[in-house]
Design a protein around this motif. Structure first.
Motif, PDB file in Angstrom:
ATOM      1  N   PRO A 140       0.861  -1.279   0.092  1.00  0.00           N
ATOM      2  CA  PRO A 140       0.059  -0.063   0.025  1.00  0.00           C
ATOM      3  C   PRO A 140       0.965   1.134   0.096  1.00  0.00           C
ATOM      4  CG  PRO A 140      -0.775  -1.402   1.854  1.00  0.00           C
ATOM      5  CD  PRO A 140       0.530  -1.900   1.234  1.00  0.00           C
ATOM      6  N   LEU A 141       0.475   2.233  -0.858  1.00  0.00           N
ATOM      7  CA  LEU A 141       1.313   3.443  -0.884  1.00  0.00           C
ATOM      8  C   LEU A 141       0.318   4.443  -0.361  1.00  0.00           C
ATOM      9  CD1 LEU A 141       3.029   3.450  -4.268  1.00  0.00           C
ATOM     10  CD2 LEU A 141       3.964   2.933  -2.019  1.00  0.00           C
ATOM     11  N   GLU A 142       0.609   5.265   0.251  1.00  0.00           N
ATOM     12  CA  GLU A 142      -0.123   6.525   1.110  1.00  0.00           C
ATOM     13  C   GLU A 142       0.501   7.815   1.127  1.00  0.00           C
ATOM     14  OE1 GLU A 142      -1.869   8.066   5.374  1.00  0.00           O
ATOM     15  OE2 GLU A 142      -1.024   6.175   5.348  1.00  0.00           O
ATOM     16  N   ALA A 143       0.023   8.748   0.281  1.00  0.00           N
ATOM     17  CA  ALA A 143       0.304  10.103   0.159  1.00  0.00           C
ATOM     18  C   ALA A 143      -0.070  10.895   1.587  1.00  0.00           C
ATOM     19  CB  ALA A 143      -0.030  10.916  -0.980  1.00  0.00           C
ATOM     20  N   ARG A 144       0.621  11.109   2.486  1.00  0.00           N
ATOM     21  CA  ARG A 144       0.623  11.646   3.711  1.00  0.00           C
ATOM     22  C   ARG A 144       0.952  13.027   3.901  1.00  0.00           C
ATOM     23  NH1 ARG A 144       1.942   7.833   8.682  1.00  0.00           N
ATOM     24  NH2 ARG A 144       0.583   6.459   7.616  1.00  0.00           N
ATOM     25  N   GLY A 145      -0.093  13.754   4.400  1.00  0.00           N
ATOM     26  CA  GLY A 145       0.335  15.390   4.783  1.00  0.00           C
ATOM     27  C   GLY A 145       0.522  15.969   3.397  1.00  0.00           C
ATOM     28  N   SER A 146       0.611  17.356   3.597  1.00  0.00           N
ATOM     29  CA  SER A 146       0.513  18.149   2.165  1.00  0.00           C
ATOM     30  C   SER A 146       1.511  19.378   2.345  1.00  0.00           C
ATOM     31  CB  SER A 146      -0.920  18.820   2.236  1.00  0.00           C
ATOM     32  OG  SER A 146      -1.240  19.449   3.536  1.00  0.00           O
ATOM     33  N   GLY A 147       1.944  20.032   1.178  1.00  0.00           N
ATOM     34  CA  GLY A 147       2.944  21.204   1.308  1.00  0.00           C
ATOM     35  C   GLY A 147       4.210  20.741   1.649  1.00  0.00           C
ATOM     36  N   THR A 148       4.691  21.428   2.667  1.00  0.00           N
ATOM     37  CA  THR A 148       6.062  20.928   3.134  1.00  0.00           C
ATOM     38  C   THR A 148       6.005  19.922   4.111  1.00  0.00           C
ATOM     39  OG1 THR A 148       6.119  22.579   4.596  1.00  0.00           O
ATOM     40  CG2 THR A 148       7.190  23.151   2.565  1.00  0.00           C
ATOM     41  N   CYS A 149       4.960  19.306   4.528  1.00  0.00           N
ATOM     42  CA  CYS A 149       4.678  18.162   5.131  1.00  0.00           C
ATOM     43  C   CYS A 149       4.578  16.897   4.451  1.00  0.00           C
ATOM     44  CB  CYS A 149       3.969  18.298   6.246  1.00  0.00           C
ATOM     45  SG  CYS A 149       4.472  19.791   7.616  1.00  0.00           S
ATOM     46  N   ALA A 150       4.436  17.077   3.097  1.00  0.00           N
ATOM     47  CA  ALA A 150       3.945  15.901   2.399  1.00  0.00           C
ATOM     48  C   ALA A 150       5.079  14.541   2.386  1.00  0.00           C
ATOM     49  CB  ALA A 150       3.829  16.312   0.811  1.00  0.00           C
ATOM     50  N   ARG A 151       4.914  13.666   2.129  1.00  0.00           N
ATOM     51  CA  ARG A 151       5.604  12.337   2.312  1.00  0.00           C
ATOM     52  C   ARG A 151       4.924  11.249   1.756  1.00  0.00           C
ATOM     53  NH1 ARG A 151       3.558  14.702   7.250  1.00  0.00           N
ATOM     54  NH2 ARG A 151       3.212  12.620   8.755  1.00  0.00           N
ATOM     55  N   GLU A 152       5.671  10.104   1.407  1.00  0.00           N
ATOM     56  CA  GLU A 152       5.295   8.690   0.857  1.00  0.00           C
ATOM     57  C   GLU A 152       5.427   7.703   1.929  1.00  0.00           C
ATOM     58  OE1 GLU A 152       5.221   6.836  -3.329  1.00  0.00           O
ATOM     59  OE2 GLU A 152       6.909   6.252  -2.079  1.00  0.00           O
ATOM     60  N   VAL A 153       4.299   7.280   2.306  1.00  0.00           N
ATOM     61  CA  VAL A 153       4.170   6.021   3.184  1.00  0.00           C
ATOM     62  C   VAL A 153       4.120   4.674   2.328  1.00  0.00           C
ATOM     63  CG1 VAL A 153       3.443   4.989   5.260  1.00  0.00           C
ATOM     64  CG2 VAL A 153       3.446   7.541   5.073  1.00  0.00           C
ATOM     65  N   ARG A 154       5.135   3.624   2.690  1.00  0.00           N
ATOM     66  CA  ARG A 154       4.923   2.368   1.860  1.00  0.00           C
ATOM     67  C   ARG A 154       4.671   1.397   3.078  1.00  0.00           C
ATOM     68  NH1 ARG A 154      10.931   3.342  -1.003  1.00  0.00           N
ATOM     69  NH2 ARG A 154      10.247   5.104  -2.601  1.00  0.00           N
ATOM     70  N   GLY A 155       3.303   1.099   3.160  1.00  0.00           N
ATOM     71  CA  GLY A 155       3.012   0.356   4.285  1.00  0.00           C
ATOM     72  C   GLY A 155       3.221  -1.222   4.160  1.00  0.00           C
ATOM     73  N   PHE A 156       4.142  -1.737   3.794  1.00  0.00           N
ATOM     74  CA  PHE A 156       4.628  -3.288   3.249  1.00  0.00           C
ATOM     75  C   PHE A 156       4.105  -4.153   4.412  1.00  0.00           C
ATOM     76  CE2 PHE A 156       8.511  -2.357   5.144  1.00  0.00           C
ATOM     77  CZ  PHE A 156       8.972  -3.153   5.773  1.00  0.00           C
ATOM     78  N   ALA A 157       4.521  -3.681   5.928  1.00  0.00           N
ATOM     79  CA  ALA A 157       3.955  -4.539   6.771  1.00  0.00           C
ATOM     80  C   ALA A 157       3.294  -3.891   7.842  1.00  0.00           C
ATOM     81  CB  ALA A 157       5.047  -5.183   7.655  1.00  0.00           C
ATOM     82  N   ALA A 158       2.207  -2.947   7.309  1.00  0.00           N
ATOM     83  CA  ALA A 158       1.614  -2.111   8.485  1.00  0.00           C
ATOM     84  C   ALA A 158       0.569  -3.278   8.914  1.00  0.00           C
ATOM     85  CB  ALA A 158       0.732  -1.027   7.480  1.00  0.00           C
ATOM     86  N   ALA A 159       0.018  -2.601  10.282  1.00  0.00           N
ATOM     87  CA  ALA A 159      -1.002  -3.503  10.720  1.00  0.00           C
ATOM     88  C   ALA A 159      -2.075  -4.195  10.239  1.00  0.00           C
ATOM     89  CB  ALA A 159      -1.245  -2.894  12.293  1.00  0.00           C
ATOM     90  N   ASP A 160      -2.632  -3.353   9.090  1.00  0.00           N
ATOM     91  CA  ASP A 160      -3.697  -3.706   8.203  1.00  0.00           C
ATOM     92  C   ASP A 160      -3.353  -4.246   7.132  1.00  0.00           C
ATOM     93  OD1 ASP A 160      -2.822  -1.307   7.407  1.00  0.00           O
ATOM     94  OD2 ASP A 160      -4.982  -0.417   7.581  1.00  0.00           O
ATOM     95  N   ALA A 161      -2.137  -4.442   6.457  1.00  0.00           N
ATOM     96  CA  ALA A 161      -1.731  -4.765   5.217  1.00  0.00           C
ATOM     97  C   ALA A 161      -1.099  -6.045   5.253  1.00  0.00           C
ATOM     98  CB  ALA A 161      -0.822  -3.593   4.775  1.00  0.00           C
ATOM     99  N   PHE A 162      -0.317  -6.656   6.270  1.00  0.00           N
ATOM    100  CA  PHE A 162       0.304  -8.047   6.043  1.00  0.00           C
ATOM    101  C   PHE A 162       0.248  -8.534   7.277  1.00  0.00           C
ATOM    102  CE2 PHE A 162       3.841 -10.639   5.661  1.00  0.00           C
ATOM    103  CZ  PHE A 162       3.873 -11.074   4.394  1.00  0.00           C
ATOM    104  N   ALA A 163      -0.115  -9.773   7.210  1.00  0.00           N
ATOM    105  CA  ALA A 163      -0.145 -10.673   8.385  1.00  0.00           C
ATOM    106  C   ALA A 163       1.117 -10.863   9.260  1.00  0.00           C
ATOM    107  CB  ALA A 163      -1.035 -11.681   8.403  1.00  0.00           C
ATOM    108  N   CYS A 164       1.152 -10.517  10.439  1.00  0.00           N
ATOM    109  CA  CYS A 164       2.623 -11.023  11.162  1.00  0.00           C
ATOM    110  C   CYS A 164       1.844 -11.090  12.661  1.00  0.00           C
ATOM    111  CB  CYS A 164       3.770  -9.877  11.374  1.00  0.00           C
ATOM    112  SG  CYS A 164       4.365  -9.363   9.714  1.00  0.00           S
ATOM    113  N   ASP A 165       2.528 -11.705  13.554  1.00  0.00           N
ATOM    114  CA  ASP A 165       2.353 -11.742  14.724  1.00  0.00           C
ATOM    115  C   ASP A 165       2.203 -10.375  15.856  1.00  0.00           C
ATOM    116  OD1 ASP A 165       1.124 -12.776  17.135  1.00  0.00           O
ATOM    117  OD2 ASP A 165       3.080 -13.803  17.865  1.00  0.00           O
TER     118      ASP A 165
END
Length: 283
Positions: A140-165
């Motif tokens: 999952p790719l998320e464009a978070r923030g805006s303007g000078t606080c914009a960044r890209e989050v790559r949620g490869f093992a985020a809690a809701d994206a990929f199962a881990c313990d």
């Protein structure tokens, strides 16, 4: 023969410059004993062309994440075997990558024909999940923030994206001159429905060299307090406290890998923002 362990930290120095936590084959090895906590771990492995590295997972689950280059990951344990071919990427600034999940109580081998640099994001855990492949197109790719606080989050093992313990891990790419991990936030208390307690590691790379900055400020008397100039290969430990901002240098993107785990019954990422920084623009 028992594998030698890294020395535990004996102070509150939470900034880990490149090379300080090198141990054996690892350019960086932060395990719970070294960090002085219970769950989160991160290792960075450099392999030359044709090199191979073997390791036992022990009581932890791991994700093998190419930072540069590709590799083959072989997993054996509990009567099972799996082989994953990771295409990888040219660098962390070149886009997302595929990855491999390696369960606890297993043996793994990482081999790279052309060589590369590989992160092993880990967490002590209880359940043994199956070894699996994580395709790059499903990150999952998320464009978070805006303007000078914009960044890209790559949620490869985020809690809701990929199962881990217990393991939670994401990548963040911050454009040159921008702030990320902003507003400052924390996750050092267990407050059901509001906040989860998670130990966190930041691992940094800066595009074309140079330095960025990382701030961690206390959320309680005597808590974590860091203002660090960070360069490629550096790490910052966050046992508690408000973390952010992460500041990229002008004209050079900042990458960081976040590795988190904690004692909660549910694997979730719940944070609270610092009220003094939570302006209307971020509500």
């Amino acid at each position: 023969m028992r594998e030698p362990q890294p020395r535990p930290r004996r102070d509150r120095q939470l900034y880990v410059p490149r090379g300080e936590a090198a141990h054996g084959p690892y350019a960086l090895r932060i395990d719970p004993r070294y960090a002085g906590w219970d769950y989160s771990a991160l290792r960075v492995l450099d392999l030359g062309p044709g090199d191979t590295h073997r390791f036992a997972t022990g009581d932890s689950e791991w994700i093998v994440l190419p930072l540069s280059g590709g590799c083959t990951v072989r997993v054996e344990g509990d009567g099972e075997g799996a082989v994953f071919e990771l295409l990888g990427r040219t660098s962390v600034f070149g886009g997302v990558t595929d990855f491999a999940y390696v369960p606890r109580d297993a043996h793994a081998q990482i081999a790279s024909g052309a060589g590369g640099r590989f992160a092993l994001a880990g967490a002590r855990c209880e359940r043994r999940l199956p070894a699996r492949y994580g395709p790059a197109p499903e990150v999952p790719l998320e464009a978070r923030g805006s303007g000078t606080c914009a960044r890209e989050v790559r949620g490869f093992a985020a809690a809701d994206a990929f199962a881990c313990d217990r393991l939670i891990a994401v990548e963040v790419l911050t454009p040159g001159g921008n702030w990320s991990s902003y507003p400052p936030h924390k996750h050092d208390e267990h407050l059901p429905g509001e906040e989860t307690r998670l130990e966190e590691i930041y691992y940094f790379e800066i595009e074309r060299g140079g330095a960025g900055y990382q701030r961690v400020s206390p959320s309680r008397p005597g808590g974590a307090d860091v203002l660090a100039e960070v360069r490629t290969g550096d790490a910052v430990l966050v046992p508690d406290g408000w973390h952010g901002p992460s500041i990229a240098p002008p004209g050079r993107a900042m990458y960081y890998l976040n590795v988190m785990a904690g004692p909660g019954d549910e694997r979730e990422w719940r944070i609270r923002f610092h009220p003094d920084h939570l302006t209307e623009a971020y509500r």
